[in-house]
Write an enzyme that holds these catalytic residues in place. Sequence first.
Site, PDB file in Angstrom:
ATOM      1  N   PRO A  15     -12.278 -21.719  21.669  1.00  0.00           N
ATOM      2  CA  PRO A  15     -11.484 -21.788  22.893  1.00  0.00           C
ATOM      3  C   PRO A  15     -11.254 -23.185  23.464  1.00  0.00           C
ATOM      4  O   PRO A  15     -10.356 -23.378  24.282  1.00  0.00           O
ATOM      5  CB  PRO A  15     -12.297 -20.935  23.885  1.00  0.00           C
ATOM      6  CG  PRO A  15     -13.704 -21.051  23.397  1.00  0.00           C
ATOM      7  CD  PRO A  15     -13.591 -21.092  21.902  1.00  0.00           C
ATOM      8  N   GLU A  71     -21.488 -15.284  21.098  1.00  0.00           N
ATOM      9  CA  GLU A  71     -21.126 -16.030  22.313  1.00  0.00           C
ATOM     10  C   GLU A  71     -20.712 -17.467  22.000  1.00  0.00           C
ATOM     11  O   GLU A  71     -20.503 -18.264  22.911  1.00  0.00           O
ATOM     12  CB  GLU A  71     -22.311 -16.041  23.287  1.00  0.00           C
ATOM     13  CG  GLU A  71     -22.624 -14.676  23.868  1.00  0.00           C
ATOM     14  CD  GLU A  71     -21.440 -14.070  24.603  1.00  0.00           C
ATOM     15  OE1 GLU A  71     -20.854 -14.757  25.445  1.00  0.00           O
ATOM     16  OE2 GLU A  71     -21.111 -12.897  24.322  1.00  0.00           O
ATOM     17  N   ARG A  75       2.219 -21.361   4.229  1.00  0.00           N
ATOM     18  CA  ARG A  75       3.599 -21.027   3.860  1.00  0.00           C
ATOM     19  C   ARG A  75       4.510 -22.245   3.959  1.00  0.00           C
ATOM     20  O   ARG A  75       5.629 -22.234   3.453  1.00  0.00           O
ATOM     21  CB  ARG A  75       4.126 -19.880   4.723  1.00  0.00           C
ATOM     22  CG  ARG A  75       4.384 -20.222   6.171  1.00  0.00           C
ATOM     23  CD  ARG A  75       4.665 -18.977   6.999  1.00  0.00           C
ATOM     24  NE  ARG A  75       5.727 -18.164   6.433  1.00  0.00           N
ATOM     25  CZ  ARG A  75       7.028 -18.376   6.637  1.00  0.00           C
ATOM     26  NH1 ARG A  75       7.400 -19.407   7.367  1.00  0.00           N
ATOM     27  NH2 ARG A  75       7.930 -17.585   6.115  1.00  0.00           N
ATOM     28  N   ASP A 122      12.974 -20.573  10.165  1.00  0.00           N
ATOM     29  CA  ASP A 122      12.042 -19.755  10.937  1.00  0.00           C
ATOM     30  C   ASP A 122      12.097 -20.097  12.423  1.00  0.00           C
ATOM     31  O   ASP A 122      12.409 -21.220  12.815  1.00  0.00           O
ATOM     32  CB  ASP A 122      10.599 -19.993  10.473  1.00  0.00           C
ATOM     33  CG  ASP A 122      10.291 -19.283   9.176  1.00  0.00           C
ATOM     34  OD1 ASP A 122      11.056 -18.392   8.798  1.00  0.00           O
ATOM     35  OD2 ASP A 122       9.276 -19.635   8.552  1.00  0.00           O
TER      36      ASP A 122
END
Length: 258
Positions: free
Chosen positions: A86, A113, A150, A165
């Site tokens: 995070p 955690e 990709r 894309d």
Amino acid sequence: MRIDILTLFPEVFDFFNHSILGKAKEKNLLEINAVNIRDYSLNKHKKVDDYPYGGGAGMVMAPQPTIDAIKAVKKNNPGKVIFLGPRGKTFNQEEGKRLAKEENLIFLCGHYEGIDERIYNYIDEEISLGDFVLTGGESAAIPIIDAIVRLVPGILKNEESYKDDSFYNGLLEYPQYTRPIDYEGDKVPDVLISGHHENIRKWRRLQSLLITKERRKDLFDEVELTKEDKKLLKEHYSVHKAQCIVHSEKEDFSCDEN
């Protein structure tokens, strides 16, 4: 490209044995290895986590098995160690293009955690999939790795496949159609079956601009419009305005003034 994934659940990455990436692996264009961190635990029960110092809910990934796993993989893979957590910068297409230039990468999937803070000494960068919580880094690793590989030359048959894309050039992708031409009265736009490649190119560019402006104004505002873009938009809105006038005369007030 070689990618090693340090994980507690290596079976999750069977995903990469299928479809386009599976074929790329068969052709030796891509190597992806899922490494089980538990294999490096010195605990007789292969335990990889422990309670946090200071108290608190949950468990924390311990330094010994995780760091030993990183060191072992580093012997054959000199790439950056990327932790999926995070604190990292949110992943996007630009990050995908940057990492696709690397020959080797190592991904560390967190769990519980989080990881013992000392593991960060062996991490080169941290990447987040977004501002939400997942049960483990594996869920983030699959889309991030998929988005990166990709873009590696040779993985896709046609380079244009990813250049068109969504997000590659800052815009959302234009609408796509296939057979039949007419499905329940809903027809493929005439320009796409005209055979006029330049008109098709302009139509697709205009549609990308319009869709992005409508659905992702934040992306549209960041795009540096070319002279052609401005001309296409001006012509579109001129025609659109004229159509609005006609509709108003017919008491059709559903016309979008934007």
